[in-house]
Design a protein around this motif. Structure first.
Motif, PDB file in Angstrom:
ATOM      1  N   HIS A 263       0.848  -1.208   0.000  1.00 45.60           N
ATOM      2  CA  HIS A 263       0.000   0.000   0.000  1.00 45.60           C
ATOM      3  C   HIS A 263       0.877   1.250   0.000  1.00 45.60           C
ATOM      4  O   HIS A 263       1.948   1.263   0.607  1.00 45.60           O
ATOM      5  CB  HIS A 263      -0.934  -0.013   1.206  1.00 45.60           C
ATOM      6  N   SER A 264       0.365   2.291  -0.634  1.00 46.84           N
ATOM      7  CA  SER A 264       1.220   3.453  -0.935  1.00 46.84           C
ATOM      8  C   SER A 264       1.429   4.423   0.235  1.00 46.84           C
ATOM      9  O   SER A 264       2.393   5.169   0.232  1.00 46.84           O
ATOM     10  CB  SER A 264       0.602   4.234  -2.089  1.00 46.84           C
ATOM     11  N   ARG A 265       0.504   4.492   1.185  1.00 44.17           N
ATOM     12  CA  ARG A 265       0.528   5.503   2.251  1.00 44.17           C
ATOM     13  C   ARG A 265       0.480   6.925   1.682  1.00 44.17           C
ATOM     14  O   ARG A 265       0.974   7.867   2.285  1.00 44.17           O
ATOM     15  CB  ARG A 265       1.760   5.352   3.150  1.00 44.17           C
ATOM     16  N   ASN A 271      -5.028  13.833   0.447  1.00 44.68           N
ATOM     17  CA  ASN A 271      -6.160  14.501   1.099  1.00 44.68           C
ATOM     18  C   ASN A 271      -5.826  15.916   1.573  1.00 44.68           C
ATOM     19  O   ASN A 271      -6.721  16.739   1.744  1.00 44.68           O
ATOM     20  CB  ASN A 271      -6.695  13.661   2.266  1.00 44.68           C
ATOM     21  N   TYR A 363      -2.443   4.418  10.944  1.00 47.20           N
ATOM     22  CA  TYR A 363      -2.656   3.830   9.626  1.00 47.20           C
ATOM     23  C   TYR A 363      -3.183   2.398   9.731  1.00 47.20           C
ATOM     24  O   TYR A 363      -2.765   1.625  10.608  1.00 47.20           O
ATOM     25  CB  TYR A 363      -1.338   3.795   8.838  1.00 47.20           C
TER      26      TYR A 363
HETATM   27  P1  FAD Z   1      -3.625   2.560  -1.074  1.00 46.62           P
HETATM   28  O1  FAD Z   1      -4.124   1.191  -0.781  1.00 46.62           O
HETATM   29  O2  FAD Z   1      -2.224   2.696  -1.499  1.00 46.62           O
HETATM   30  O3  FAD Z   1      -4.594   3.175  -2.179  1.00 46.62           O
HETATM   31  C1  FAD Z   1      -4.196   4.316  -2.946  1.00 46.62           C
HETATM   32  C2  FAD Z   1      -5.134   5.470  -2.750  1.00 46.62           C
HETATM   33  O4  FAD Z   1      -6.424   5.169  -3.237  1.00 46.62           O
HETATM   34  C3  FAD Z   1      -5.342   5.907  -1.324  1.00 46.62           C
HETATM   35  O5  FAD Z   1      -4.293   6.724  -0.865  1.00 46.62           O
HETATM   36  C4  FAD Z   1      -6.661   6.649  -1.406  1.00 46.62           C
HETATM   37  O6  FAD Z   1      -6.458   7.994  -1.738  1.00 46.62           O
HETATM   38  C5  FAD Z   1      -7.377   5.965  -2.561  1.00 46.62           C
HETATM   39  N1  FAD Z   1      -8.432   5.089  -2.064  1.00 46.62           N
HETATM   40  C6  FAD Z   1      -8.420   3.750  -1.994  1.00 46.62           C
HETATM   41  N2  FAD Z   1      -9.598   3.291  -1.527  1.00 46.62           N
HETATM   42  C7  FAD Z   1     -10.354   4.365  -1.274  1.00 46.62           C
HETATM   43  C8  FAD Z   1     -11.662   4.550  -0.769  1.00 46.62           C
HETATM   44  N3  FAD Z   1     -12.447   3.529  -0.419  1.00 46.62           N
HETATM   45  N4  FAD Z   1     -12.093   5.803  -0.618  1.00 46.62           N
HETATM   46  C9  FAD Z   1     -11.321   6.862  -0.957  1.00 46.62           C
HETATM   47  N5  FAD Z   1     -10.087   6.741  -1.447  1.00 46.62           N
HETATM   48  C10 FAD Z   1      -9.615   5.516  -1.612  1.00 46.62           C
HETATM   49  N6  FAD Z   1      -9.566   6.866   3.062  1.00 46.62           N
HETATM   50  C11 FAD Z   1      -9.210   8.124   3.332  1.00 46.62           C
HETATM   51  O7  FAD Z   1      -8.481   8.735   2.552  1.00 46.62           O
HETATM   52  N7  FAD Z   1      -9.641   8.756   4.456  1.00 46.62           N
HETATM   53  C12 FAD Z   1     -10.450   8.134   5.360  1.00 46.62           C
HETATM   54  O8  FAD Z   1     -10.819   8.722   6.359  1.00 46.62           O
HETATM   55  C13 FAD Z   1     -10.826   6.787   5.104  1.00 46.62           C
HETATM   56  N8  FAD Z   1     -11.614   6.123   5.990  1.00 46.62           N
HETATM   57  C14 FAD Z   1     -11.965   4.832   5.727  1.00 46.62           C
HETATM   58  C15 FAD Z   1     -12.814   4.174   6.628  1.00 46.62           C
HETATM   59  C16 FAD Z   1     -13.210   2.874   6.380  1.00 46.62           C
HETATM   60  C17 FAD Z   1     -14.126   2.180   7.338  1.00 46.62           C
HETATM   61  C18 FAD Z   1     -12.773   2.228   5.207  1.00 46.62           C
HETATM   62  C19 FAD Z   1     -13.208   0.836   4.916  1.00 46.62           C
HETATM   63  C20 FAD Z   1     -11.935   2.870   4.320  1.00 46.62           C
HETATM   64  C21 FAD Z   1     -11.524   4.184   4.548  1.00 46.62           C
HETATM   65  N9  FAD Z   1     -10.697   4.880   3.644  1.00 46.62           N
HETATM   66  C22 FAD Z   1     -10.355   6.173   3.910  1.00 46.62           C
HETATM   67  C23 FAD Z   1     -10.276   4.268   2.367  1.00 46.62           C
HETATM   68  C24 FAD Z   1      -8.929   3.543   2.421  1.00 46.62           C
HETATM   69  O9  FAD Z   1      -8.928   2.635   3.481  1.00 46.62           O
HETATM   70  C25 FAD Z   1      -7.748   4.496   2.531  1.00 46.62           C
HETATM   71  O10 FAD Z   1      -7.822   5.466   1.519  1.00 46.62           O
HETATM   72  C26 FAD Z   1      -6.420   3.778   2.380  1.00 46.62           C
HETATM   73  O11 FAD Z   1      -6.325   2.741   3.313  1.00 46.62           O
HETATM   74  C27 FAD Z   1      -5.267   4.756   2.538  1.00 46.62           C
HETATM   75  O12 FAD Z   1      -4.046   4.084   2.553  1.00 46.62           O
HETATM   76  P2  FAD Z   1      -3.049   4.125   1.300  1.00 46.62           P
HETATM   77  O13 FAD Z   1      -2.759   5.524   0.933  1.00 46.62           O
HETATM   78  O14 FAD Z   1      -1.900   3.237   1.626  1.00 46.62           O
HETATM   79  O15 FAD Z   1      -3.959   3.485   0.180  1.00 46.62           O
END
Ligand code: FAD
Ligand code: SF4
Length: 509
Positions: A263-265, A271, A363
């Motif tokens: 996952h990218s973080r 946001n 996270y």
């Molecule tokens: P990665 O897995 O690397 O994905 C890449 C990007 O895709 C993320 O950075 C994000 O911008 C986007 N993305 C992926 N899935 C979603 C999604 N369902 N909705 C919106 N963007 C998405 N995301 C948030 O940004 N803020 C929150 O407050 C948030 N709350 C969540 C609450 C719940 C209950 C659930 C199930 C999901 C939530 N998410 C939220 C969506 C997702 O879990 C996170 O975007 C993600 O885990 C962020 O980690 P990453 O950057 O490593 O994501």
């Protein structure tokens, strides 16, 4: 003519057209107590936001802009947007007020009201961040009861000409889910996460001085999230070179061995608008087209779907449905959130692991949020308001427009199915399939009743049983309702009895 321009904490858009030429506007940024306390935020989230804001203010100053920055413990800070703005407008003889389109309903309303009463001209300016307008989804789904993400995603692919060959999807498929979403099998090399070492001790001391409550832990002198544009770009490159190759494959995997997997973080940088979604998509595509032999299309499509599809989709749902969305509670769930969500102190290994990781890092990846913590809250009947407050507080990327549809809609089905075609609930089966959590657990994943029975099993059937009237109109629940109705009465009674016991003693699970 003096113009005052407000920049909110999640509007750190380094490339906004406001900043492409010099002007004599006065820019204002402020940290206020209400913004740090409207829920209990994770300490790392507080530190990261305030530091990223300060970095942005400093960047603008260095570029020659006139910036008024009110820090939390500044003696001039009146701790309210309205009062601070009015005072500054008076001091600087402001004749025009401008602000960037807020992403939160609450702030949008507040600024609209503020402007109505102003004796000077005012206007809202686009944030130049999203790939859709606030209400584009409302138009797209006009007349529909359920908003299918997949059809919106295809529309976005076509509209933005992303991964398209003519009018067909590149590679012949719109999505490659069947090739993705494997459990962690240890076959790929796990990259070291790119963790920065941002010193936020000054802000930490200000938070202490102002007695701002917080959750979780932090090393204030070494915050690992990207807190300016340069670090955000570095994290993007790290993702592209070290993680993209396996992003889709292990997107849903969970393991005690690693927090981030592939996952990218990047969600905090996105946001807060330090990165633009199109910039991410272009960088991923450039790398894919330059190295097609190394990066499979399935991984690239999987990532682009998150940004171009899911992220824009949840924002559209938020604006289409607010303010009513925040009140929705389809199953009328009322239970308070168990205390271990704030400590990690549970015998359920999956909950202990995901909550402890959350408290330690601010996270958790999507499936940890959806299928562990969210799944448990839904099965146990936790009040969606409590769920919202927890998710909004503890995650580094949590801002209401994205948190609420994900929590209340996708995870808790409190919107009655606007977002999800069926509730995301599972017993221990799914958790065991996608993780190694069950191995070290106090409970046994195979048992539905008895002292060692996994709580997810009986609570799953309890959820189906207590909501069967509401679920029976959902075709996708037909098979499971049928299975339940055919289960021998004695077996059902044992399962429901176990669930009742667990719900009574929920704090001890
Ligand atoms: P990665 O897995 O690397 O994905 C890449 C990007 O895709 C993320 O950075 C994000 O911008 C986007 N993305 C992926 N899935 C979603 C999604 N369902 N909705 C919106 N963007 C998405 N995301 C948030 O940004 N803020 C929150 O407050 C948030 N709350 C969540 C609450 C719940 C209950 C659930 C199930 C999901 C939530 N998410 C939220 C969506 C997702 O879990 C996170 O975007 C993600 O885990 C962020 O980690 P990453 O950057 O490593 O994501
Ligand atoms: Fe979670 Fe049940 Fe597995 Fe334990 S046995 S880790 S409680 S799913």
């Amino acid at each position: 003519m003096a113009t005052l321009r407000l920049i909110l904490g999640d509007q750190l858009n380094y490339n906004h057209s406001w900043f492409t030429q010099q002007d004599d506007a006065v820019y204002v940024m402020m940290e206020t107590i209400p913004e740090t306390t409207y829920v209990t935020h994770h300490l790392q989230k507080l530190l990261a936001y305030l530091k990223a804001m300060r970095n942005f203010g400093e960047y603008l100053r260095k570029k020659g802009y006139s910036v008024i920055y009110l820090s939390l413990n500044d003696s001039q800070n009146r701790q309210s947007f309205r009062d601070n703005l009015l005072k500054i407008m008076q001091q600087h003889m402001i004749t025009r007020f401008e602000y960037l389109e807020p992403d939160e309903y609450r702030l949008d309303e507040m600024l609209k009201t503020f402007c109505k009463d102003l004796p000077v001209e005012s206007r809202m300016v686009g944030s130049e961040h999203f790939l859709t307008t606030r209400f584009e989804i409302r138009e797209f789904f006009k007349g529909k009861k359920q908003y299918l993400m997949e059809s919106f995603y295809r529309y976005m692919r076509k509209k933005h000409r992303i991964l398209m060959s003519g009018d067909q999807p590149e590679g012949g498929l719109w999505n490659f889910d069947t090739e993705n979403r494997k459990p962690w099998d240890g076959k790929a090399t796990l990259p070291d996460p790119l963790l920065f070492e941002n010193d936020c001790t000054d802000i930490y001391h200000a938070l202490l001085e102002m007695k701002i409550p917080s959750a979780g832990s932090a090393k204030p002198d070494s915050i690992g999230y990207p807190l300016n544009r340069e670090q955000s770009l570095q994290l993007l490159q790290h993702f592209i070179h070290q993680q993209l190759e396996y992003f889709g494959t292990y997107q849903d995997a969970m393991t005690v061995k690693d927090k981030y997997l592939f996952h990218s973080r990047l969600s905090f940088s996105l946001n807060t608008k330090m990165l633009h979604p199109k910039e991410l998509i272009d960088a991923v595509l450039d790398h894919y087209y330059a190295h097609p032999e190394k990066i499979p299309l399935s991984q690239v499509e999987g990532f682009i779907r998150q940004i171009l599809g899911w992220r824009e989709y949840v924002r559209g749902i938020y604006w289409d449905q607010m303010p009513g969305y925040s009140q929705m509670n389809h199953f009328n769930h009322q239970r308070p959130l168990p205390r271990y969500f704030w400590t990690g102190d549970s015998r359920m290994n999956c909950i202990r692991h995901c909550v402890s990781q959350t408290l330690e890092t601010a996270y958790a990846h999507h499936i940890q949020r959806l299928m562990i913590t969210g799944n448990f809250m839904l099965l146990a009947g936790v009040d969606p308001d409590e769920a919202d407050r927890w998710y909004l507080g503890v995650y580094i990327d949590a801002i209401e427009w994205v948190e609420m549809p994900n929590t209340r809609g996708m995870s808790q089905y409190a919107d009655g199915g606007i977002m999800a075609s069926k509730p995301y609930v599972s017993s221990a089966n799914y958790i065991h399939k996608m993780s190694d959590y069950c191995k070290g657990c106090h409970y046994s994943r195979d048992l539905k009743y008895g002292d060692k029975a996994c709580p997810f099993n009986s609570l799953y059937w309890n959820f189906i049983d207590r909501n069967r009237e509401l679920l029976k109109t959902n075709q996708r629940m037909g098979m499971i309702l049928n299975l339940w109705s055919k289960m021998p009465a004695e077996e059902k009674a044992k399962i429901l009895n176990q669930a009742g016991k667990y719900l009574e003693e929920i704090e001890a699970l």
